[in-house]
Design an enzyme around this catalytic site. Structure first.
Site, PDB file in Angstrom:
ATOM      1  N   ASP A 168       6.830   6.306  -1.518  1.00 53.12           N
ATOM      2  CA  ASP A 168       7.890   6.234  -2.522  1.00 53.12           C
ATOM      3  C   ASP A 168       9.076   7.087  -2.078  1.00 53.12           C
ATOM      4  O   ASP A 168       8.933   8.286  -1.851  1.00 53.12           O
ATOM      5  CB  ASP A 168       7.328   6.736  -3.867  1.00 53.12           C
ATOM      6  CG  ASP A 168       8.408   6.848  -4.929  1.00 53.12           C
ATOM      7  OD1 ASP A 168       9.439   6.157  -4.803  1.00 53.12           O
ATOM      8  OD2 ASP A 168       8.208   7.627  -5.886  1.00 53.12           O
ATOM      9  N   ASN A 195      12.120   7.347  -3.818  1.00 50.18           N
ATOM     10  CA  ASN A 195      13.075   7.799  -4.844  1.00 50.18           C
ATOM     11  C   ASN A 195      12.429   8.460  -6.071  1.00 50.18           C
ATOM     12  O   ASN A 195      13.073   8.631  -7.099  1.00 50.18           O
ATOM     13  CB  ASN A 195      13.968   6.642  -5.278  1.00 50.18           C
ATOM     14  CG  ASN A 195      13.169   5.518  -5.934  1.00 50.18           C
ATOM     15  OD1 ASN A 195      11.938   5.557  -5.934  1.00 50.18           O
ATOM     16  ND2 ASN A 195      13.853   4.545  -6.480  1.00 50.18           N
ATOM     17  N   ASP A 250      10.206   7.514  -8.277  1.00 51.64           N
ATOM     18  CA  ASP A 250       9.790   6.812  -9.494  1.00 51.64           C
ATOM     19  C   ASP A 250       8.287   6.529  -9.512  1.00 51.64           C
ATOM     20  O   ASP A 250       7.781   5.859 -10.409  1.00 51.64           O
ATOM     21  CB  ASP A 250      10.588   5.511  -9.693  1.00 51.64           C
ATOM     22  CG  ASP A 250      10.319   4.482  -8.597  1.00 51.64           C
ATOM     23  OD1 ASP A 250       9.562   4.800  -7.645  1.00 51.64           O
ATOM     24  OD2 ASP A 250      10.855   3.365  -8.688  1.00 51.64           O
ATOM     25  N   ASP A 298       8.161   1.936  -1.976  1.00 46.38           N
ATOM     26  CA  ASP A 298       9.298   1.022  -1.887  1.00 46.38           C
ATOM     27  C   ASP A 298       9.703   0.766  -0.436  1.00 46.38           C
ATOM     28  O   ASP A 298       9.102   1.308   0.499  1.00 46.38           O
ATOM     29  CB  ASP A 298      10.478   1.580  -2.696  1.00 46.38           C
ATOM     30  CG  ASP A 298      10.712   3.056  -2.401  1.00 46.38           C
ATOM     31  OD1 ASP A 298      10.739   3.419  -1.204  1.00 46.38           O
ATOM     32  OD2 ASP A 298      10.828   3.850  -3.357  1.00 46.38           O
ATOM     33  N   ASP A 356       3.957 -12.158   2.670  1.00 47.92           N
ATOM     34  CA  ASP A 356       2.971 -12.887   1.888  1.00 47.92           C
ATOM     35  C   ASP A 356       3.648 -14.119   1.315  1.00 47.92           C
ATOM     36  O   ASP A 356       4.742 -14.027   0.750  1.00 47.92           O
ATOM     37  CB  ASP A 356       2.473 -11.997   0.741  1.00 47.92           C
ATOM     38  CG  ASP A 356       0.974 -11.967   0.639  1.00 47.92           C
ATOM     39  OD1 ASP A 356       0.389 -13.040   0.413  1.00 47.92           O
ATOM     40  OD2 ASP A 356       0.395 -10.868   0.770  1.00 47.92           O
ATOM     41  N   ASP A 368      -1.333 -16.862   0.827  1.00 43.90           N
ATOM     42  CA  ASP A 368      -2.261 -16.523  -0.250  1.00 43.90           C
ATOM     43  C   ASP A 368      -3.060 -17.744  -0.721  1.00 43.90           C
ATOM     44  O   ASP A 368      -2.478 -18.806  -0.955  1.00 43.90           O
ATOM     45  CB  ASP A 368      -1.428 -15.963  -1.423  1.00 43.90           C
ATOM     46  CG  ASP A 368      -2.265 -15.312  -2.498  1.00 43.90           C
ATOM     47  OD1 ASP A 368      -2.885 -14.274  -2.223  1.00 43.90           O
ATOM     48  OD2 ASP A 368      -2.297 -15.845  -3.631  1.00 43.90           O
ATOM     49  N   GLU A 380      -5.186 -16.994   3.844  1.00 45.45           N
ATOM     50  CA  GLU A 380      -6.286 -16.414   3.069  1.00 45.45           C
ATOM     51  C   GLU A 380      -7.019 -17.595   2.462  1.00 45.45           C
ATOM     52  O   GLU A 380      -6.452 -18.325   1.651  1.00 45.45           O
ATOM     53  CB  GLU A 380      -5.778 -15.485   1.969  1.00 45.45           C
ATOM     54  CG  GLU A 380      -6.932 -14.753   1.293  1.00 45.45           C
ATOM     55  CD  GLU A 380      -6.703 -14.457  -0.181  1.00 45.45           C
ATOM     56  OE1 GLU A 380      -7.327 -13.525  -0.696  1.00 45.45           O
ATOM     57  OE2 GLU A 380      -5.910 -15.160  -0.831  1.00 45.45           O
ATOM     58  N   HIS A 395      -6.166  -5.218   0.196  1.00 48.60           N
ATOM     59  CA  HIS A 395      -5.841  -4.711  -1.135  1.00 48.60           C
ATOM     60  C   HIS A 395      -6.765  -5.260  -2.233  1.00 48.60           C
ATOM     61  O   HIS A 395      -6.610  -4.891  -3.385  1.00 48.60           O
ATOM     62  CB  HIS A 395      -4.392  -5.075  -1.455  1.00 48.60           C
ATOM     63  CG  HIS A 395      -4.202  -6.569  -1.516  1.00 48.60           C
ATOM     64  ND1 HIS A 395      -4.294  -7.375  -0.399  1.00 48.60           N
ATOM     65  CD2 HIS A 395      -3.979  -7.400  -2.556  1.00 48.60           C
ATOM     66  CE1 HIS A 395      -4.130  -8.637  -0.755  1.00 48.60           C
ATOM     67  NE2 HIS A 395      -3.939  -8.685  -2.059  1.00 48.60           N
ATOM     68  N   ASP A 396      -7.672  -6.170  -1.869  1.00 51.10           N
ATOM     69  CA  ASP A 396      -8.593  -6.733  -2.869  1.00 51.10           C
ATOM     70  C   ASP A 396     -10.014  -6.204  -2.725  1.00 51.10           C
ATOM     71  O   ASP A 396     -10.886  -6.548  -3.520  1.00 51.10           O
ATOM     72  CB  ASP A 396      -8.683  -8.266  -2.711  1.00 51.10           C
ATOM     73  CG  ASP A 396      -7.400  -8.985  -3.081  1.00 51.10           C
ATOM     74  OD1 ASP A 396      -6.629  -8.450  -3.889  1.00 51.10           O
ATOM     75  OD2 ASP A 396      -7.187 -10.095  -2.550  1.00 51.10           O
TER      76      ASP A 396
END
Ligand code: TEU
Ligand code: CA
Length: 546
Positions: A21, A23, A25, A29, A98, A200, A253, A322-323
């Site tokens: 990150d 910034n 938040d 990013d 993706d 995907d 995928e 990520h899954d």
């Protein structure tokens, strides 16, 4: 050989929200990614796969796209994306994005307008009247995220199909306009300089019929949408009209595929995809009936990997994304042998035949998230499964033990950059809690320790890149003691052996003395007097011609 450069690539997957990150938040990013390109370069990877960065209401963290042509404001701007492409390029790193086309977000303009039956966008989606005068869904199909795959729409009283969340309506690939839209999207990003797509759930885009499916525990209806003829036809069309004109590759995928289906999608002469991610090796745990404890079966993993290595010419090899849960927690031992088992898994991944994919954090041996309660998790699928288990009256302890081990959030906790506040991922409040083990497991520490998991990855990546046999050699599994995986890679008479002990025990084994150790996670330098493999030991060997 520029045509097949992707066979020599090592791909690194970035899940943008969780990477870095810039910034404060609390959300990773694009600027954050740019700031870490030098880190990725020194690691030796040469392709980045970026999980979705498109505009999205984030029901499914970007896999629910509301505009394919703009960037999610939380992540940055189109200008910043161009800058990322430029900065990556000057470092010799290519980027694939993706491509999520099975469905869109219900916030996408196509769906907002398409709810009106007179709109030209209506036919972009799959609508049917419900049964019993609209009281029941049109058929018995169930969604990947639990429950019926149909949702009744308030505006037109018809049901629309959603194989995933009810906020993610499936696109209608019987409509040529949808295919034309997809081509335009692909061209837009390829023209901006990307080198391909990770597609995907690409093998389920075409539904060949909407009949009731055979009743199953999960995914009823699959026989009408997995790898249908229409899907093959569309993929050929996309290749012919779009990707054939660019120096790029497509990795699919592909869910519920076996090796035959994988070959149908990616064999050289088929002109569809260049390689696919299979799932079979992600199903090598056995559920014991005691509290749904999942027990990893190493022998099953070896069998599945061997099958795919032998039957499919070029695989997309991965142990994490990520899954999925973290590989060291799942296939290794993240308590007693974390570094050793992470290095062992690295040895296997990087010496298999095919293109290796490393998920952010895997290279420092990050472990499953340390969540204590479902409320700490953000993932939509985890919550859906948890709620379903509740409806089925599973006791709380059982629900939790099921989710804790399998939740997709296990791998989505923010990247651990240093031992400083918030692991230097953010100066603000992270969107998902950081694993408390960041004080010990982080990039900074790994960079400073020459024996770290990170430096092991770095070394193996470099060995792989510089060894033709490891890149292009054939694969053969050799006999081995239980829980040990041994395979040979061979090219023009040159041979390499990978030996991986997947157990926490010493295992008796015999070596030939004229073999050369290339890399060992126990830092062995010669095989003299080695009669045992240590727990989670891995050795890469070059066999000298005798
Ligand atoms: O995943 C497809 C998919 O099969 C997963 O939903 C998988 O079944 C599940 O995660 C296992 O726990 C892709 C994306 O990788 C995933 O992040 C998206 O949520 C999904 O498609 C919908 O786009
Ligand atoms: Ca941010």
């Amino acid at each position: 050989m520029s045509e097949k450069w992707w066979k020599e690539a090592v791909v690194y997957q970035i899940y943008p929200r969780s990477f870095c990150d810039s910034n404060g938040d609390g959300i990773g990013d694009i600027q954050g990614i740019i700031s870490k390109l030098d880190y990725l370069k020194q690691l030796g990877i040469n392709v980045i796969w970026l999980s979705p960065v498109y505009k999205s209401p984030n029901e499914d963290n970007g896999y629910d796209i509301s505009d394919y042509y703009s960037v999610n404001e939380e992540l940055g701007t189109l200008e910043e994306m161009k800058n990322l492409f430029y900065e990556a390029k000057i470092r010799g790193i290519k980027i694939i994005m993706d491509l999520v086309i099975n469905h869109v977000s219900n916030q996408h303009e196509w769906f907002i307008k398409g709810q009106n039956v007179d709109s030209e966008y209506h036919d972009y989606f799959i609508w049917r009247k419900g049964k019993d005068g609209g009281k029941r869904p049109p058929n018995n199909w169930t969604s990947f995220f639990t429950g019926s795959a149909w949702e009744k729409n308030d505006l037109n009283s018809k049901y629309f199909l959603h194989l995933f969340s009810n906020t993610m309506p499936d696109l209608n690939f019987h409509n040529p306009k949808v295919i034309a839209e997809v081509k335009a999207i692909m061209k837009f990003w390829l023209d901006m300089g990307i080198s391909g797509f990770r597609c995907d759930v690409i093998n389920v885009i075409f539904k060949s019929s909407l009949k009731d499916g055979k009743k199953r525990i999960a995914l009823t209806g699959q026989e009408y949408y997995v790898s249908q003829y229409g899907c093959h036809k569309i993929l050929k069309e996309l290749k012919r009209d779009v990707t054939a004109n660019y120096d790029c590759f497509l990795v699919g995928e592909t869910v519920l595929v076996n090796t035959d289906m994988a070959n149908d999608l990616c064999a050289d002469n088929r002109q569809e995809l260049d390689m696919v991610f299979g799932f079979e090796h992600m199903e090598t745990e056995q559920i014991s009936n005691k509290w749904f404890k999942l027990k990893f079966q190493p022998e099953k993993l070896f069998r599945v990997i061997t099958k795919w290595q032998t039957e499919v010419d070029w695989n997309a090899n991965y142990l994490e994304n990520h899954d999925q849960p973290r590989s060291v927690s799942r296939f290794g031992d993240d308590k007693n042998f974390r570094e050793l088992s992470a290095k062992m898994l690295c040895t296997m991944l990087l010496t298999l035949r095919g293109t290796p994919y490393i998920f952010e954090g895997q290279e420092i041996g990050m472990t499953n998230g340390d969540f204590l309660d479902i409320e700490e998790m953000k993932d939509l699928e985890s919550h859906n499964v948890y709620n379903l288990a509740k409806e089925l009256h599973f006791p709380k302890k059982l629900r939790w033990s099921l989710i804790k081990k399998t939740s997709r959030d296990n791998a989505r906790t923010p990247m651990q950059w240093s031992k400083n506040a918030n692991a230097s991922f953010t100066t603000g409040k992270p969107w998902l809690q950081i694993n408390k083990n960041f004080e010990n497991i982080n990039v900074e520490q790994n960079l400073n320790d020459k024996d770290s998991v990170l430096n092991f990855y770095k070394e193996l990546i470099s060995i792989r890149k510089n060894t033709e046999t490891l890149l292009f050699g054939t694969f053969k599994r050799l006999n081995s003691p239980k829980n040990v995986f041994i395979f040979e890679r061979k090219l023009k008479g040159e041979k390499y052996l990978t030996i991986c002990n997947f157990s926490n025990k010493k295992i008796k084994i015999k070596f030939k003395l004229n073999w050369n150790i290339i890399i060992s996670n126990y830092k062995r330098t010669d095989l003299k007097e080695v009669n045992f493999l240590e727990p989670y030991e891995s050795i890469l060997i070059k066999i000298n011609k005798s």
